[in-house]
Design a protein around this motif. Structure first.
Motif, short mmCIF file in Angstrom:
data_model
loop_
_atom_site.label_atom_id
_atom_site.label_comp_id
_atom_site.label_asym_id
_atom_site.label_seq_id
_atom_site.Cartn_x
_atom_site.Cartn_y
_atom_site.Cartn_z
N MET A 132 38.30 37.87 48.36
CA MET A 132 36.97 38.34 48.10
C MET A 132 36.45 37.66 46.84
SD MET A 132 35.57 42.21 47.29
CE MET A 132 36.80 42.85 48.34
N ARG A 133 35.24 37.17 46.91
CA ARG A 133 34.61 36.53 45.75
C ARG A 133 33.47 37.42 45.25
NH1 ARG A 133 34.29 31.97 42.79
NH2 ARG A 133 32.27 31.10 42.29
N LEU A 134 33.50 37.70 43.95
CA LEU A 134 32.50 38.56 43.30
C LEU A 134 31.91 37.85 42.10
CD1 LEU A 134 34.80 41.67 42.99
CD2 LEU A 134 33.11 41.30 44.77
N GLU A 135 30.66 38.20 41.80
CA GLU A 135 30.03 37.74 40.58
C GLU A 135 29.80 38.95 39.69
OE1 GLU A 135 25.73 36.04 39.10
OE2 GLU A 135 26.44 35.45 41.09
N VAL A 136 30.27 38.87 38.45
CA VAL A 136 30.09 39.95 37.49
C VAL A 136 29.18 39.43 36.38
CG1 VAL A 136 31.21 41.59 35.93
CG2 VAL A 136 32.41 40.82 37.99
N ARG A 137 28.03 40.09 36.21
CA ARG A 137 27.07 39.71 35.16
C ARG A 137 27.22 40.70 34.01
NH1 ARG A 137 21.86 38.68 39.12
NH2 ARG A 137 22.83 36.97 40.28
N LEU A 138 27.40 40.14 32.83
CA LEU A 138 27.63 40.96 31.64
C LEU A 138 26.42 40.86 30.70
CD1 LEU A 138 31.28 39.82 31.07
CD2 LEU A 138 30.54 41.97 32.08
N PHE A 139 26.12 41.96 30.02
CA PHE A 139 24.97 42.00 29.13
C PHE A 139 25.36 42.47 27.75
CE2 PHE A 139 23.48 42.08 33.41
CZ PHE A 139 22.36 41.27 33.38
N ALA A 140 24.54 42.06 26.76
CA ALA A 140 24.69 42.43 25.35
C ALA A 140 26.10 42.07 24.86
CB ALA A 140 24.35 43.90 25.14
N TYR A 141 26.74 42.95 24.13
CA TYR A 141 28.02 42.62 23.50
C TYR A 141 29.18 42.52 24.50
CZ TYR A 141 28.77 47.71 23.40
OH TYR A 141 28.88 49.03 23.74
N PHE A 142 28.98 42.89 25.77
CA PHE A 142 30.03 42.67 26.77
C PHE A 142 30.30 41.17 26.96
CE2 PHE A 142 29.33 46.84 29.34
CZ PHE A 142 29.98 47.54 28.36
N ARG A 143 29.32 40.34 26.58
CA ARG A 143 29.46 38.89 26.75
C ARG A 143 30.41 38.27 25.73
NH1 ARG A 143 23.17 37.16 27.86
NH2 ARG A 143 23.06 38.09 29.95
N GLU A 144 30.64 38.95 24.62
CA GLU A 144 31.48 38.40 23.55
C GLU A 144 32.89 38.14 24.07
OE1 GLU A 144 31.21 41.00 20.17
OE2 GLU A 144 29.03 40.82 20.12
N GLY A 145 33.27 36.89 24.04
CA GLY A 145 34.59 36.49 24.51
C GLY A 145 34.73 36.41 26.02
N ARG A 146 33.64 36.72 26.74
CA ARG A 146 33.71 36.70 28.20
C ARG A 146 32.67 35.78 28.83
NH1 ARG A 146 33.83 42.37 27.06
NH2 ARG A 146 35.89 43.24 27.39
N GLY A 147 31.54 35.59 28.17
CA GLY A 147 30.44 34.81 28.74
C GLY A 147 29.46 35.69 29.50
N LYS A 148 28.41 35.07 30.04
CA LYS A 148 27.36 35.81 30.75
C LYS A 148 27.79 36.23 32.15
CE LYS A 148 23.50 33.60 28.43
NZ LYS A 148 22.25 32.85 28.61
N LYS A 149 28.57 35.39 32.79
CA LYS A 149 28.99 35.66 34.16
C LYS A 149 30.48 35.39 34.31
CE LYS A 149 24.64 34.38 36.34
NZ LYS A 149 24.00 33.50 37.34
N ILE A 150 31.09 36.20 35.15
CA ILE A 150 32.48 36.00 35.52
C ILE A 150 32.54 35.96 37.04
CG2 ILE A 150 34.80 36.99 35.53
CD1 ILE A 150 34.07 38.43 32.93
N PHE A 151 33.21 34.98 37.58
CA PHE A 151 33.40 34.91 39.02
C PHE A 151 34.86 35.28 39.31
CE2 PHE A 151 29.81 32.22 38.14
CZ PHE A 151 28.91 32.62 39.10
N ILE A 152 35.03 36.25 40.16
CA ILE A 152 36.36 36.74 40.51
C ILE A 152 36.62 36.41 41.96
CG2 ILE A 152 37.83 38.78 40.72
CD1 ILE A 152 36.15 40.08 38.49
N ASP A 153 37.72 35.76 42.21
CA ASP A 153 38.13 35.42 43.57
C ASP A 153 39.53 35.98 43.76
OD1 ASP A 153 38.23 34.38 46.08
OD2 ASP A 153 38.09 32.28 45.47
N ASP A 154 39.60 37.25 44.18
CA ASP A 154 40.88 37.95 44.24
C ASP A 154 40.83 38.99 45.35
OD1 ASP A 154 43.15 39.53 43.84
OD2 ASP A 154 43.04 39.33 41.66
N ASP A 155 41.66 38.82 46.35
CA ASP A 155 41.67 39.77 47.48
C ASP A 155 42.31 41.11 47.13
OD1 ASP A 155 40.33 38.03 49.18
OD2 ASP A 155 42.19 37.11 49.91
N ASN A 156 42.92 41.22 45.97
CA ASN A 156 43.55 42.48 45.56
C ASN A 156 42.57 43.43 44.88
OD1 ASN A 156 46.15 41.74 46.48
ND2 ASN A 156 46.39 40.46 44.68
N ILE A 157 41.36 42.99 44.61
CA ILE A 157 40.35 43.83 43.97
C ILE A 157 39.40 44.35 45.05
CG2 ILE A 157 38.38 43.85 42.40
CD1 ILE A 157 39.92 41.91 40.64
N SER A 158 39.28 45.68 45.15
CA SER A 158 38.43 46.24 46.20
C SER A 158 37.41 47.26 45.68
CB SER A 158 39.28 46.88 47.29
OG SER A 158 40.05 47.94 46.76
#
Length: 74
Positions: A1-27
């Motif tokens: 499964m491929r997901l896009e996670v968009r982060l805002f404000a201080y959640f971006r610190e050390g993570r960036g604006k977007k995270i793409f997750i490609d993991d079939d174990n996350i549901s």
């Protein structure tokens, strides 16, 4: 499964604006939060494909998750 996670404000610190997750174990959104090391209590607003959601919602391929922290200031 491929997901896009968009982060805002201080959640971006050390993570960036977007995270793409490609993991079939996350549901669920809760599993995404664990994957990116954020606690449920840290989330003020959670949107799944633009709609309000809860951490227990099931995810599907191509979903976009947006995470907002509480707003500070005054």
């Amino acid at each position: 499964m491929r997901l896009e996670v968009r982060l805002f404000a201080y959640f971006r610190e050390g993570r960036g604006k977007k995270i793409f997750i490609d993991d079939d174990n996350i549901s669920t959104i809760k599993e995404v939060l664990e994957f990116i090391n954020l606690g449920e209590e840290e989330i003020s607003l959670l949107l799944l494909n633009g709609f309000d959601g809860t951490v227990h919602r099931q995810l599907k391929d191509g979903d976009v998750l947006s995470l907002f922290p509480p707003v500070g200031g005054g």
